[in-house]
Design a protein around this motif. Structure first.
Motif, PDB file in Angstrom:
ATOM      1  N   LYS A 151       0.860  -1.186   0.000  1.00 33.63           N
ATOM      2  CA  LYS A 151       0.000   0.000   0.000  1.00 33.63           C
ATOM      3  C   LYS A 151       0.892   1.230   0.000  1.00 33.63           C
ATOM      4  N   PHE A 153       0.794   5.666  -0.197  1.00 38.99           N
ATOM      5  CA  PHE A 153      -0.020   6.873  -0.075  1.00 38.99           C
ATOM      6  C   PHE A 153       0.649   7.972  -0.889  1.00 38.99           C
ATOM      7  N   TYR A 156      -1.039  12.637   2.329  1.00 42.32           N
ATOM      8  CA  TYR A 156      -0.525  12.653   3.705  1.00 42.32           C
ATOM      9  C   TYR A 156       0.983  12.896   3.748  1.00 42.32           C
ATOM     10  N   HIS A 184      -3.403   5.111  -2.432  1.00 42.03           N
ATOM     11  CA  HIS A 184      -4.259   6.273  -2.151  1.00 42.03           C
ATOM     12  C   HIS A 184      -3.747   7.381  -3.059  1.00 42.03           C
ATOM     13  N   HIS A 240     -10.295   3.571  -2.662  1.00 43.07           N
ATOM     14  CA  HIS A 240     -11.300   4.630  -2.420  1.00 43.07           C
ATOM     15  C   HIS A 240     -11.381   5.702  -3.514  1.00 43.07           C
ATOM     16  N   SER A 289     -10.834  11.162   3.355  1.00 40.90           N
ATOM     17  CA  SER A 289     -10.063  11.523   2.165  1.00 40.90           C
ATOM     18  C   SER A 289      -9.866  10.316   1.262  1.00 40.90           C
TER      19      SER A 289
HETATM   20 ZN    ZN Z   1      -6.513   6.480   1.893  1.00 35.73          ZN
END
Ligand code: ZN
Ligand code: URP
Ligand code: ZN
Length: 466
Positions: A151, A153, A156, A184, A240, A289
């Protein structure tokens, strides 16, 4: 103990048919009509009920140190809530800080679930730093810890977010190891500059969270990931996805041959931006988010489920209490929207909402429900056909669904640990009446009867690379 589930309407991602099921030693051992119950079997009459494969939530946070606090559920409450809603397998994001050792982190996250989770579970390994030691640690995590998804990001900044060279190395390694990278996607610099601009204009309430991370910022994040995936050949999965331009960017990349999957989450399908505008800071309950968008985006995402341009529906369950944790960003207390812990509780509600607002309203059919909430995640993340299927030899993870039940969602009755529900008062059609995990009955007549802590870690192996 064995189970004989009689006369149900079995629903898989491919078909709907009447059948009896026999489950023995945790597995489905027979599917057919006019089967004979084993002598020791508990008989469950499923006449008039739907029988689904256990649902899989591919995106949850149970243990999440984030924005100065910790998410509210632990595995006892989170997995019970999941099962009460028909979800039998959880895939959690392991999210270490940049300074944490990856191997220590995955062992810590596993320890939070072991002997406590009632669902079966696995993790996506968060890569929040890529330095000289990271490749070796990730190789060990794949080969010895049984994790085959990473994963990253792109948001952030300063917390979980990674820089472009780190993204490049993570994707290159994933390609080499035959593992998939979930991401993300939001442009972190655009978010932080827009946040500064809005705050300078005195715009401090939760309703400004969405304008601080507009749809263009998410689409840019997706385009960025697609470019890196195209160059490295890595398989990626956008978590998402909330809006039209983000799906369009990924669809265009798929047409060019990029191996990309698209997830949306239940809040984007069933809520809209107006909730973040509720007075008295109540909008903070809906801050996540990427943000929950205008209604047209939710309508579009339902259509994408039907036409296959969105593959899976998770929750991004990230629970924070309203009366304490969400107040960290309350302007009335001298704070602002950038300090509201991002996330919503929803692991219990996903399937109910998909059934009520999707199937019952004719937006998706039963096959799509099973595909997007179970089977597709199992296939993408190396769990199929053990999970996500009703086949001889599959785990006996089953949801016997009463389509005639009606009720409403409320924090007063939910099993999650949060002090609010994002769907308070929402009318619901249908419920998970009986839920089994490997043949053990966890929910009966819609009530918890489970053996807390009986979930097992799902050890996965990478796809064979060419
Ligand atoms: Zn996320
Ligand atoms: O707002 C969200 N989504 N919170 C959880 C962390 C993440 O980005 O998935
Ligand atoms: Zn998340």
């Amino acid at each position: 103990m064995s189970l004989f589930i009689r006369n149900g309407t079995v629903v898989t991602a491919e078909a709907t048919f009447m059948a009896d099921l026999i489950c023995e030693n945790g597995l489905i051992t027979a599917i057919g009509t006019e089967l004979t119950a084993p002598l020791d079997a508990e008989i469950i009459d499923a006449t008039g009920k739907l029988v689904f494969p256990g649902f899989i939530d591919p995106h949850v946070h149970i243990y999440l140190p984030f924005m100065g606090t910790y998410s509210k559920d632990d595995y006892a409450t989170g997995s019970k809530a999941a099962l009460m809603g028909g979800t039998t397998t959880l895939i959690e994001m392991c999210c270490p800080s940049r300074s944490e050792d990856p191997l220590e982190a995955i062992r810590l996250w596993k320890s939070k679930a072991e002997g406590i989770s009632s669902c079966d579970y696995t993790f996506h390994m968060g890569v929040t730093r890529f330095d000289d030691t990271t490749a070796d640690a990730l190789r060990t995590i794949v080969s010895e810890e049984g994790i085959t998804s990473f994963k990253v990001f792109l948001a952030y900044k300063g917390a979980f977010g990674i820089e472009d060279p780190e993204l490049y190395h993570t994707l290159s390694l994933a390609k080499e190891l035959g593992v998939i990278v979930t991401a993300h996607c939001e442009n972190a610099d655009l978010v932080s500059e827009t946040q500064k601009k809005l705050l300078a204009e005195g715009k401090t309430g939760p309703e400004w969270h969405e304008p601080s991370r507009p749809i263009t910022v998410e689409a840019e994040g997706c385009h960025h990931l697609m470019t890196f995936a195209e160059l490295t050949g890595a398989e990626v999965y956008v978590v998402h996805t909330s809006c039209i331009p983000a799906v369009e960017v990924i669809t265009a990349a798929r047409k060019r041959g990029v191996k990309a999957w698209v997830e949306t989450v239940a809040p984007y399908l069933t809520l809209d931006h107006s909730y973040a505008e509720l007075p008295d800071f109540e909008g903070a309950k809906y801050v996540m988010s990427p943000p929950i968008r205008a209604k047209e985006h939710g309508d579009y995402l339902w259509k994408c489920l039907a036409d296959g341009s969105v593959d899976t529906v998770g929750t991004d369950h990230a629970p924070f209490d309203f009366l304490t944790q969400k107040q960290m960003g309350n302007p009335a207390k001298g704070a602002n929207f950038t300090l509201i812990p991002n996330g919503l509780p929803s692991v219990e509600e996903r399937v109910k909402l998909l059934y009520t607002e999707g199937v019952c309203q004719g937006r998706i059919d039963l096959q799509i429900l099973v595909r997007c909430a179970s089977t597709q995640a199992a296939k993408i993340f190396g769990l199929y056909p053990r999970k996500g299927a009703i086949e001889v030899g599959s785990d006996a993870d089953l949801v016997i669904w009463d389509p005639t039940w009606t009720g409403e969602i409320s924090a007063a009755t939910h099993s999650m640990a949060t002090d609010y529900s994002a769907f308070e008062g929402r009318a619901i059609q249908g419920r998970a009446e009986t839920v089994t995990v490997r043949g053990q009955i966890m929910v009966r007549a819609g009530m918890w009867t489970g053996d807390t802590g009986s979930g097992t870690f799902l050890h996965r192996t990478p796809k064979v690379t060419s």
